[in-house]
Scaffold this motif. Structure first.
Motif, PDB file in Angstrom:
ATOM      1  N   SER A  95       1.112  -1.330   0.118  1.00 10.62           N
ATOM      2  CA  SER A  95      -0.436   0.023   0.632  1.00 10.62           C
ATOM      3  C   SER A  95       0.690   1.080   0.222  1.00 10.62           C
ATOM      4  CB  SER A  95      -0.798   0.166   1.350  1.00 10.62           C
ATOM      5  OG  SER A  95      -1.850   1.539   1.393  1.00 10.62           O
ATOM      6  N   ASN A  96      -0.336   2.575  -1.080  1.00 10.83           N
ATOM      7  CA  ASN A  96       0.729   3.416  -0.779  1.00 10.83           C
ATOM      8  C   ASN A  96       0.511   4.737   0.199  1.00 10.83           C
ATOM      9  OD1 ASN A  96       2.331   2.157  -2.887  1.00 10.83           O
ATOM     10  ND2 ASN A  96       2.131   4.289  -4.187  1.00 10.83           N
ATOM     11  N   GLU A  97      -0.270   4.255   1.107  1.00 12.53           N
ATOM     12  CA  GLU A  97      -1.258   5.331   2.799  1.00 12.53           C
ATOM     13  C   GLU A  97      -0.955   5.016   3.254  1.00 12.53           C
ATOM     14  OE1 GLU A  97      -3.162   7.238   2.219  1.00 12.53           O
ATOM     15  OE2 GLU A  97      -3.092   7.053  -0.436  1.00 12.53           O
ATOM     16  N   MET A  98      -0.163   6.275   3.857  1.00  9.37           N
ATOM     17  CA  MET A  98       0.180   6.009   5.390  1.00  9.37           C
ATOM     18  C   MET A  98      -0.574   5.468   6.668  1.00  9.37           C
ATOM     19  SD  MET A  98       1.481  10.239   6.106  1.00  9.37           S
ATOM     20  CE  MET A  98       2.672  11.041   4.272  1.00  9.37           C
TER      21      MET A  98
ATOM     22  N   SER B 118       4.876   8.137  10.242  1.00 10.16           N
ATOM     23  CA  SER B 118       3.676   7.509  10.626  1.00 10.16           C
ATOM     24  C   SER B 118       3.822   6.399   9.823  1.00 10.16           C
ATOM     25  CB  SER B 118       2.932   8.113   8.845  1.00 10.16           C
ATOM     26  OG  SER B 118       2.823   9.344   9.758  1.00 10.16           O
ATOM     27  N   ILE B 119       5.565   5.954   9.227  1.00 17.47           N
ATOM     28  CA  ILE B 119       6.046   4.672   8.158  1.00 17.47           C
ATOM     29  C   ILE B 119       6.428   3.969   9.935  1.00 17.47           C
ATOM     30  CG2 ILE B 119       7.491   4.037   6.807  1.00 17.47           C
ATOM     31  CD1 ILE B 119       7.129   5.899   4.823  1.00 17.47           C
ATOM     32  N   PHE B 120       7.555   4.567  10.357  1.00 18.18           N
ATOM     33  CA  PHE B 120       8.635   3.313  11.504  1.00 18.18           C
ATOM     34  C   PHE B 120       7.538   3.573  12.766  1.00 18.18           C
ATOM     35  CE2 PHE B 120      10.806   4.789   8.055  1.00 18.18           C
ATOM     36  CZ  PHE B 120      10.962   3.070   6.997  1.00 18.18           C
ATOM     37  N   TRP B 121       7.147   4.574  13.337  1.00 21.10           N
ATOM     38  CA  TRP B 121       6.861   4.535  14.471  1.00 21.10           C
ATOM     39  C   TRP B 121       4.658   4.458  14.494  1.00 21.10           C
ATOM     40  CZ3 TRP B 121       9.941   4.810  18.698  1.00 21.10           C
ATOM     41  CH2 TRP B 121      11.374   5.120  18.171  1.00 21.10           C
TER      42      TRP B 121
ATOM     43  N   TYR C 156       7.279  17.667   6.464  1.00 21.52           N
ATOM     44  CA  TYR C 156       6.114  17.339   6.260  1.00 21.52           C
ATOM     45  C   TYR C 156       7.351  15.972   5.571  1.00 21.52           C
ATOM     46  CZ  TYR C 156       8.689  18.349   2.393  1.00 21.52           C
ATOM     47  OH  TYR C 156       9.782  19.002   0.818  1.00 21.52           O
ATOM     48  N   MET C 157       8.536  15.555   6.154  1.00 20.68           N
ATOM     49  CA  MET C 157       9.715  14.784   5.941  1.00 20.68           C
ATOM     50  C   MET C 157       9.300  13.464   7.203  1.00 20.68           C
ATOM     51  SD  MET C 157      10.615  14.504   2.737  1.00 20.68           S
ATOM     52  CE  MET C 157      11.027  13.065   3.387  1.00 20.68           C
ATOM     53  N   PHE C 158       9.605  14.690   8.625  1.00 24.58           N
ATOM     54  CA  PHE C 158       9.311  13.545   9.710  1.00 24.58           C
ATOM     55  C   PHE C 158       7.994  13.230   9.994  1.00 24.58           C
ATOM     56  CE2 PHE C 158      13.582  14.481  10.017  1.00 24.58           C
ATOM     57  CZ  PHE C 158      14.629  13.436  10.669  1.00 24.58           C
ATOM     58  N   ARG C 159       6.798  13.523   9.671  1.00 22.18           N
ATOM     59  CA  ARG C 159       5.532  13.426   9.397  1.00 22.18           C
ATOM     60  C   ARG C 159       5.662  12.382   9.084  1.00 22.18           C
ATOM     61  NH1 ARG C 159       1.823  14.168   5.223  1.00 22.18           N
ATOM     62  NH2 ARG C 159      -0.390  14.127   5.683  1.00 22.18           N
ATOM     63  N   LEU C 160       6.240  12.374   7.884  1.00 27.92           N
ATOM     64  CA  LEU C 160       5.791  10.530   6.963  1.00 27.92           C
ATOM     65  C   LEU C 160       7.306   9.713   7.312  1.00 27.92           C
ATOM     66  CD1 LEU C 160       6.148   9.385   3.913  1.00 27.92           C
ATOM     67  CD2 LEU C 160       8.049  10.213   3.633  1.00 27.92           C
ATOM     68  N   TYR C 161       7.758  10.354   7.762  1.00 28.25           N
ATOM     69  CA  TYR C 161       8.783   9.038   8.655  1.00 28.25           C
ATOM     70  C   TYR C 161       8.375   8.581   9.916  1.00 28.25           C
ATOM     71  CZ  TYR C 161      12.386   7.616  11.700  1.00 28.25           C
ATOM     72  OH  TYR C 161      13.534   6.570  13.529  1.00 28.25           O
TER      73      TYR C 161
ATOM     74  N   ALA D 166       5.996  15.213  17.949  1.00 28.25           N
ATOM     75  CA  ALA D 166       4.757  15.490  19.065  1.00 28.25           C
ATOM     76  C   ALA D 166       3.644  14.612  18.762  1.00 28.25           C
ATOM     77  CB  ALA D 166       4.516  16.549  19.254  1.00 28.25           C
ATOM     78  N   PHE D 167       3.322  15.667  17.225  1.00 25.69           N
ATOM     79  CA  PHE D 167       1.956  14.622  15.669  1.00 25.69           C
ATOM     80  C   PHE D 167       1.845  13.601  15.554  1.00 25.69           C
ATOM     81  CE2 PHE D 167       1.057  19.394  16.826  1.00 25.69           C
ATOM     82  CZ  PHE D 167       0.636  19.584  15.915  1.00 25.69           C
ATOM     83  N   TYR D 168       3.274  12.919  15.025  1.00 26.11           N
ATOM     84  CA  TYR D 168       3.442  11.899  14.268  1.00 26.11           C
ATOM     85  C   TYR D 168       4.133  10.783  15.301  1.00 26.11           C
ATOM     86  CZ  TYR D 168       1.434  15.237  10.784  1.00 26.11           C
ATOM     87  OH  TYR D 168      -0.004  16.224  10.095  1.00 26.11           O
ATOM     88  N   LYS D 169       4.492  10.739  16.220  1.00 26.68           N
ATOM     89  CA  LYS D 169       5.099   9.417  16.524  1.00 26.68           C
ATOM     90  C   LYS D 169       4.352   8.355  17.303  1.00 26.68           C
ATOM     91  CE  LYS D 169       9.589   8.042  19.635  1.00 26.68           C
ATOM     92  NZ  LYS D 169      10.610   8.607  20.633  1.00 26.68           N
ATOM     93  N   THR D 170       3.093   8.901  17.875  1.00 29.86           N
ATOM     94  CA  THR D 170       2.190   8.244  18.696  1.00 29.86           C
ATOM     95  C   THR D 170       1.105   8.745  17.724  1.00 29.86           C
ATOM     96  OG1 THR D 170       1.922   9.285  20.565  1.00 29.86           O
ATOM     97  CG2 THR D 170       3.404   7.477  20.375  1.00 29.86           C
ATOM     98  N   GLN D 171      -0.039   7.448  17.897  1.00 28.80           N
ATOM     99  CA  GLN D 171      -1.292   8.050  17.788  1.00 28.80           C
ATOM    100  C   GLN D 171      -1.696   8.772  18.174  1.00 28.80           C
ATOM    101  OE1 GLN D 171      -2.803   4.139  16.534  1.00 28.80           O
ATOM    102  NE2 GLN D 171      -3.011   4.342  14.031  1.00 28.80           N
ATOM    103  N   ASN D 172      -2.553  10.040  17.901  1.00 31.37           N
ATOM    104  CA  ASN D 172      -3.050  10.906  18.720  1.00 31.37           C
ATOM    105  C   ASN D 172      -4.118  11.560  18.498  1.00 31.37           C
ATOM    106  OD1 ASN D 172      -1.610  13.461  17.587  1.00 31.37           O
ATOM    107  ND2 ASN D 172       0.341  12.215  19.135  1.00 31.37           N
ATOM    108  N   ASP D 173      -4.499  12.185  18.227  1.00 33.70           N
ATOM    109  CA  ASP D 173      -6.135  13.762  17.414  1.00 33.70           C
ATOM    110  C   ASP D 173      -4.838  14.416  17.198  1.00 33.70           C
ATOM    111  OD1 ASP D 173      -5.849  14.440  20.378  1.00 33.70           O
ATOM    112  OD2 ASP D 173      -7.585  14.846  20.566  1.00 33.70           O
TER     113      ASP D 173
END
Length: 642
Positions: free
Chosen positions: A387-390, A461-464, A454-459, A536-543
């Motif tokens: 899949s290509n989706e985060m 989302s993929i690996f954490w 946005y690059m660490f948002r991507l990182y 803070a936004f993307y390392k763990t799942q949150n709102d």
């Protein structure tokens, strides 16, 4: 010249591979086509490195300046004693640098594809297309004649079309390949007109002679172009802007960028080759190749500068909202190429004033490694999760340790964190912008922070983000998939140490510039802050991401829909061009042009029907006509005799 004759083999090897695999691959070399293609590129890459060493460190520098060398020249078409299309090979700092970049990245893609594309029905065809693209790109960067550049420019477009549409049974891939081809054709029309204008006024298509004539303010050629005008704009400005239009199409600059995200329909290794390190930088290379001429016209350079800066900012904002990992990387590519473009735009020619030129070429070099690494890393991830989706990813660092580390290194490099390669080239660009245009510097600084975010948002989302849920875990892939990641990761760390300021400059002479650590505080600090926000936004799942999206409201939705550029093009096409231009032209073609031709045909048919009885094939009728004619002539002669 003879010392560099072997360079001819660098593009010829991929051409030979294309012919062999294209004609015989599926029948005779189906299993070994990948090996053949990779071995061919390995030979080209080795020759490129040898050529780079010989040019930069042995005999390329004369009296402290790197000279241009014509290694091969053949007159293909001669229009006049002064104007001809020559097939030549030019050796200078940027062509040698591009040789190394194209062959090395292409080699990594060939190697990665051995595992990634294994089992594909059209495996041999895929490698044939890769070889055709590599040949076309190498021909482009080595061209010594501006029309020769255009020939290979179009070949690059054709091979890109074939690779984007490789999965021809997918309607989305077919649509993407057509979209890329059509958009770049419009841009290339501008490029062709620009070439013709330059050739007409300069009286030559040879790049070296053209630059020599149009950079001499006292020459009649330059005076003619600078004084001739259309709509209040000089012929020189028109020509250079139209040439840049061609470059903007290939390099996906605003507003000709709409094809790039859709081009991700091609195989991921293709994206690494074409849309990260080679084809999309062709526009940057084109402006750099003609930079001495661009430097003579401030208006054309301003077009380059503002287009590049706006494209960089626009793409970075859009990338913050995309969820398809390849589209995030596509917009990232557009943003980074915008950096290279405005670096050329803020530059002057010669000496320390040429810092922007050097910085642009430096960033082109470093970007090739970390962006191809990002695309190949994304390919490994897609190969894992299908899949290509985060949203379908997360927690893959434990299952893909090599890919994880390599991807992290590439993210740090593109974010401009020292001591990774991207830090050094970005700092040079920011320095050049700061000393030339404070507004462009501000845009570049903000865009740099967005890039880190946005690059660490991507990182993350993929690996954490969450625990991995991969049902058919098959490892990170084959050795041929992991080895390119390791090699490119090493390059993403060390490429910034290459002494570009002494190797590739606007006038061939070394610069004394260096990285100012105090100046670097602002961009590095902003990048670190952006990375912390992404953590803070993307390392763990949150709102938090959802709340932030809601807070930005319409701006977020507009960016998510790519500011409705595709919809705007569709509206212009379907509501304006088709009904107001296309339909009237179609009516004229159908009723007037076709009607006139039909009238000619019907008239001919009716006349032939009237006279066809005279050629009935009956001999007695012919004899009757003959004697009747004789009798008529006799009557005429008798009448005249009287």
């Amino acid at each position: 010249m003879s010392n560099y004759a072997y360079i001819l083999w660098i593009p010829l090897l991929p051409l030979a591979t294309f012919l062999v695999l294209g004609l015989f691959g599926r029948k005779y070399f189906k299993t070994f086509s990948g090996t053949i293609g990779t071995a061919s590129l390995l030979a080209s890459a080795v020759l490129s490195i040898v050529a780079a060493y010989q040019y930069f460190f042995v005999d390329g520098k004369v009296n402290g300046v790197y000279e241009k060398i014509i290694a091969f020249k053949y007159t293909w078409l001669a229009f006049s004693p002064n104007v001809s299309i020559d097939m030549g090979i030019i050796i200078d700092p940027i062509s040698v640098m591009m040789l190394v970049v194209v062959t090395f990245v292409s080699l990594m893609v060939h190697l990665f594809s051995l595992g990634y594309m294994k089992g594909e029905e059209r495996f041999a065809t895929y490698y044939a297309f890769l070889s055709l693209f590599t040949f076309s790109m190498l021909g482009l960067v080595l061209s010594s004649n501006i029309f020769q550049v255009y020939v290979f420019w179009e070949l690059v477009g054709v091979s890109s079309f074939l690779l984007i549409g490789y999965y021809f049974d997918k309607p989305s891939a077919v649509a993407a390949s057509k979209k890329a081809f059509i958009v770049t054709r419009f841009a290339d029309l501008g490029f062709l007109i620009g070439i013709l204008l330059l050739g007409f006024y300069a009286g030559t298509l040879d790049i070296g002679i053209l630059i020599q004539k149009l950079t001499n303010a006292a020459s009649p050629e330059f005076t003619g172009m600078a004084t001739a005008s259309f709509l209040g704009v000089s012929a020189l400005t028109w020509a250079l802007t139209l040439v840049f239009m061609g470059g903007a199409g290939k390099s996906a600059m605003f507003p000709l960028h709409i094809w790039l995200p859709d081009a991700m329909e091609g195989p991921t290794p293709v994206s690494a080759l074409i849309h990260a390190a080679t084809m999309v930088v062709a526009g940057v290379y084109l402006v750099a190749r003609l930079f001495p001429v661009f430097s003579m016209d401030a208006s054309a350079l301003n077009v380059v500068m503002y287009t590049g800066a706006f494209s960089a900012l626009l793409a970075a904002v859009i990338a913050c909202t995309q969820t398809d990992i390849k589209r995030v990387l596509a917009y990232s590519t557009m943003s980074q190429i915008g950096y290279m473009m405005f670096a050329l735009g803020v530059s002057k020619y010669g000496g320390e004033n040429g810092l922007g030129y050097m910085a642009s070429m430096f960033h082109l070099f470093t970007h090739a490694f970390f962006k191809s690494l990002l695309f190949l890393g994304a390919g490994a991830v897609i190969h894992m999760v299908h899949s290509n989706e985060m949203g379908d990813m997360g927690g893959l660092r434990k299952l893909m340790p090599i890919t994880h580390i390599a991807f992290l290194i590439a993210c740090l490099a593109i974010a401009g964190i020292p001591p990774f390669a991207g830090f050094f080239s970005k700092e040079e660009i920011l320095t050049a912008a700061f000393h030339s245009n404070k507004m462009i510097y501000g845009v570049a600084l903000f865009t740099s922070a967005l890039t880190a975010f946005y690059m660490f948002r991507l990182y993350y989302s993929i690996f954490w983000a969450k625990e991995a849920h991969v049902h058919d875990h098959h490892g990170e892939g084959t050795l041929t998939m992991k080895l390119p990641l390791i090699i490119l990761a090493i390059c993403a760390v060390g490429a910034g140490l290459v002494p570009f300021s002494s190797l590739i400059t606007s006038d061939g002479a070394a610069l004394e510039t260096h990285v100012d650590m105090i100046f670097s505080i602002a961009p590095v600090t902003l990048a670190v802050i952006a990375i912390l926000i992404a953590t803070a936004f993307y390392k763990t799942q949150n709102d938090k991401p959802a709340k932030a999206a809601a807070a930005f409201g319409g701006l977020y939705r507009a960016a998510q829909h790519k500011f409705y550029m595709d919809e705007l093009y569709i509206f212009i096409t379907k509501k304006i061009i088709f009904p107001l231009i296309g339909q009237p032209i179609a009516w004229v073609d159908r009723n007037i042009v076709d009607g006139f031709m039909n009238l000619l045909a019907n008239t001919t048919a009716k006349i032939s029907a009237l006279i066809k009885g005279f050629q009935s094939g009956k001999v007695q009728n012919y004899a009757l006509y003959f004697f009747g004619g004789v009798a008529a002539l006799a009557v005429v002669f008798i009448y005249l005799w009287k």
